[in-house]
Scaffold this active site. Structure first.
Site, PDB file in Angstrom:
ATOM      1  N   ASP A  59       0.821  -1.028   0.077  1.00 38.65           N
ATOM      2  CA  ASP A  59       0.103  -0.204  -0.190  1.00 38.65           C
ATOM      3  C   ASP A  59       0.842   1.236   0.061  1.00 38.65           C
ATOM      4  O   ASP A  59       0.416   2.453  -0.288  1.00 38.65           O
ATOM      5  CB  ASP A  59      -0.996  -0.120   1.159  1.00 38.65           C
ATOM      6  CG  ASP A  59      -0.166   0.034   2.401  1.00 38.65           C
ATOM      7  OD1 ASP A  59       0.972  -0.101   2.538  1.00 38.65           O
ATOM      8  OD2 ASP A  59      -1.024   0.248   3.611  1.00 38.65           O
ATOM      9  N   SER A  60       2.140   1.076   0.060  1.00 40.44           N
ATOM     10  CA  SER A  60       3.045   2.175  -0.151  1.00 40.44           C
ATOM     11  C   SER A  60       2.832   2.887  -1.551  1.00 40.44           C
ATOM     12  O   SER A  60       3.557   4.020  -1.666  1.00 40.44           O
ATOM     13  CB  SER A  60       4.542   1.669   0.059  1.00 40.44           C
ATOM     14  OG  SER A  60       5.025   0.701  -0.792  1.00 40.44           O
ATOM     15  N   GLU A  89       9.142  -4.019  10.893  1.00 38.99           N
ATOM     16  CA  GLU A  89       9.459  -2.806  10.158  1.00 38.99           C
ATOM     17  C   GLU A  89       9.892  -1.768  11.287  1.00 38.99           C
ATOM     18  O   GLU A  89       9.200  -1.589  12.369  1.00 38.99           O
ATOM     19  CB  GLU A  89       8.355  -2.147   9.612  1.00 38.99           C
ATOM     20  CG  GLU A  89       8.793  -0.592   8.825  1.00 38.99           C
ATOM     21  CD  GLU A  89       7.718  -0.299   7.916  1.00 38.99           C
ATOM     22  OE1 GLU A  89       6.944  -0.871   7.374  1.00 38.99           O
ATOM     23  OE2 GLU A  89       7.903   0.910   7.420  1.00 38.99           O
ATOM     24  N   LYS A 113      -0.981  -9.698   2.895  1.00 39.83           N
ATOM     25  CA  LYS A 113      -0.313  -9.055   4.308  1.00 39.83           C
ATOM     26  C   LYS A 113      -1.248  -8.126   4.818  1.00 39.83           C
ATOM     27  O   LYS A 113      -2.142  -7.256   4.007  1.00 39.83           O
ATOM     28  CB  LYS A 113       0.866  -8.230   3.710  1.00 39.83           C
ATOM     29  CG  LYS A 113       1.629  -7.678   5.057  1.00 39.83           C
ATOM     30  CD  LYS A 113       3.120  -6.981   4.510  1.00 39.83           C
ATOM     31  CE  LYS A 113       3.031  -5.672   3.894  1.00 39.83           C
ATOM     32  NZ  LYS A 113       2.478  -4.846   4.880  1.00 39.83           N
ATOM     33  N   ASP A 122      -1.056  -6.519  -0.717  1.00 37.74           N
ATOM     34  CA  ASP A 122      -1.219  -5.739   0.779  1.00 37.74           C
ATOM     35  C   ASP A 122      -2.625  -5.419   1.029  1.00 37.74           C
ATOM     36  O   ASP A 122      -3.283  -4.498   0.357  1.00 37.74           O
ATOM     37  CB  ASP A 122      -0.225  -4.537   0.803  1.00 37.74           C
ATOM     38  CG  ASP A 122       0.453  -4.148   2.168  1.00 37.74           C
ATOM     39  OD1 ASP A 122       0.043  -4.819   3.121  1.00 37.74           O
ATOM     40  OD2 ASP A 122       1.027  -3.320   2.022  1.00 37.74           O
TER      41      ASP A 122
HETATM   42  O1  KIV Z   1       3.478  -1.186   1.696  1.00 38.45           O
HETATM   43  C1  KIV Z   1       4.805  -1.450   1.595  1.00 38.45           C
HETATM   44  O2  KIV Z   1       5.496  -1.220   0.717  1.00 38.45           O
HETATM   45  C2  KIV Z   1       5.096  -2.182   3.045  1.00 38.45           C
HETATM   46  C3  KIV Z   1       6.774  -2.309   2.976  1.00 38.45           C
HETATM   47  C4  KIV Z   1       7.337  -1.334   3.680  1.00 38.45           C
HETATM   48  C5  KIV Z   1       6.834  -3.542   4.006  1.00 38.45           C
HETATM   49  O3  KIV Z   1       4.077  -2.551   3.726  1.00 38.45           O
END
Ligand code: KIV
Length: 302
Positions: free
Chosen positions: A51-52, A188, A119, A90
């Site tokens: 979700d980044s 993290e 995730k 995610d």
């Molecule tokens: O969303 C993402 O990129 C993440 C990573 C930082 C593990 O959750």
């Protein structure tokens, strides 16, 4: 040089089985077909459609604005490249907080888009969500420590587990997630000693980001790793930038701008030509394509 990719598609049980083998797991984020292709060609074990995407692709300040539909859109783009790496989708904020049915429906949307696992963020608080998703036969990766979806509750993007109680709570969270059936856990922004304690305690792989070297694997964000983050963004100290692709892209684009303005693009070889007869019938001069190029070069001091 690209690493040799594994012979067949990586599954969540394959990742789980890597615990204790001494061969570190590698996960990199990707959000579209080109980024997925590069991560897979480099031989990573997992592609996280994180979700980044909200921050590094869509320009938001945090990850809270993306929805399950947004995530499914990006998961599908990654999955269409048919990577060997396991695609982890995610689950965004509020997609697994409201109720069991909605949680399962949202996890299923990511699987239908092509994810092989999902995730979610949080420890013991999220065990019901983990159980519901696992009950639908979808592998779940945990994520504890700095959980960006809790940015407001945490008071910012801050290192977690710095106090004794918080460190112990992280170990308890990790144990609970592993016992619930998570096949791996992201850690993290925690001190390396805490990551080490978690890694030595849980029977599933830990994947660190800003968690030091005592993890079973590492993950970084594609744009951070490749230097595609904007000149003004301060990167966390755990990011190692392996390339400066944004700079390379600007240089290449500036050369294109320059070539167009200087009449050097397109060349004759980059052009579809009509036959001389047809040009004549239409009353066109033959071969005007190179003319501006010649004029520019003739005027240039070099
Ligand atoms: O969303 C993402 O990129 C993440 C990573 C930082 C593990 O959750």
């Amino acid at each position: 040089m690209a690493a040799t990719p594994p012979a067949r598609r990586v599954s969540a049980p394959d990742v789980r089985a890597r615990k204790g083998t001494g061969e570190p797991l590698v996960m990199v984020t990707a959000y579209d077909a080109p980024s997925a292709r590069t991560v897979d060609a480099a031989g990573a074990d997992m592609i996280l459609v994180g979700d980044s995407v909200a921050m590094v692709v869509l320009g938001h300040e945090d990850t809270l604005s993306v929805t399950t539909e947004d995530m499914a859109h990006h998961v599908a783009a990654v999955a269409r490249t048919r990577p060997r790496a396991l695609v982890v989708g995610d689950l965004p904020w509020l997609s697994y907080h409201v109720g069991r049915d909605e949680t399962v429906r949202n996890a299923a949307a990511l699987v239908r888009a092509g994810a092989g696992a999902v995730k979610l963020e949080g420890g013991r608080k999220r065990l019901d969500a983990v159980a519901a998703i696992l009950d639908a036969e979808i592998p779940v990766m945990g994520h504890i420590g700095l959980t960006p979806q809790s940015v407001h509750a945490l008071g910012g993007f801050k290192v977690q587990g710095k106090q004794l109680d918080a460190a112990r709570a992280l170990v308890d969270d990790a144990v609970a997630l592993a016992e619930a059936g998570c096949f791996a856990i992201v850690l993290e922004a925690v001190p390396d000693g805490v990551a080490r304690m978690v890694t030595e305690t849980v029977p599933v792989p830990t994947i660190g980001i800003g968690a030091g070297r005592h993890c079973d694997g590492q993950v970084l964000v594609w744009h951070d790793l490749l230097g595609f983050t904007g000149a003004d963004r301060r990167l966390p100290k755990f990011v190692r930038k392996y390339a400066d692709l944004e700079l390379a892209a600007v240089e290449a684009l500036a050369a294109f701008v320059d070539d167009v303005r200087g009449g050097r693009f397109p060349s004759s070889a980059e052009t579809y030509h009509m036959t001389d007869q047809m040009a004549e019938a239409l009353g066109l001069d033959a071969g005007p394509v190179e003319a501006p190029v010649r004029r520019e070069r003739a005027e240039s001091p070099q």
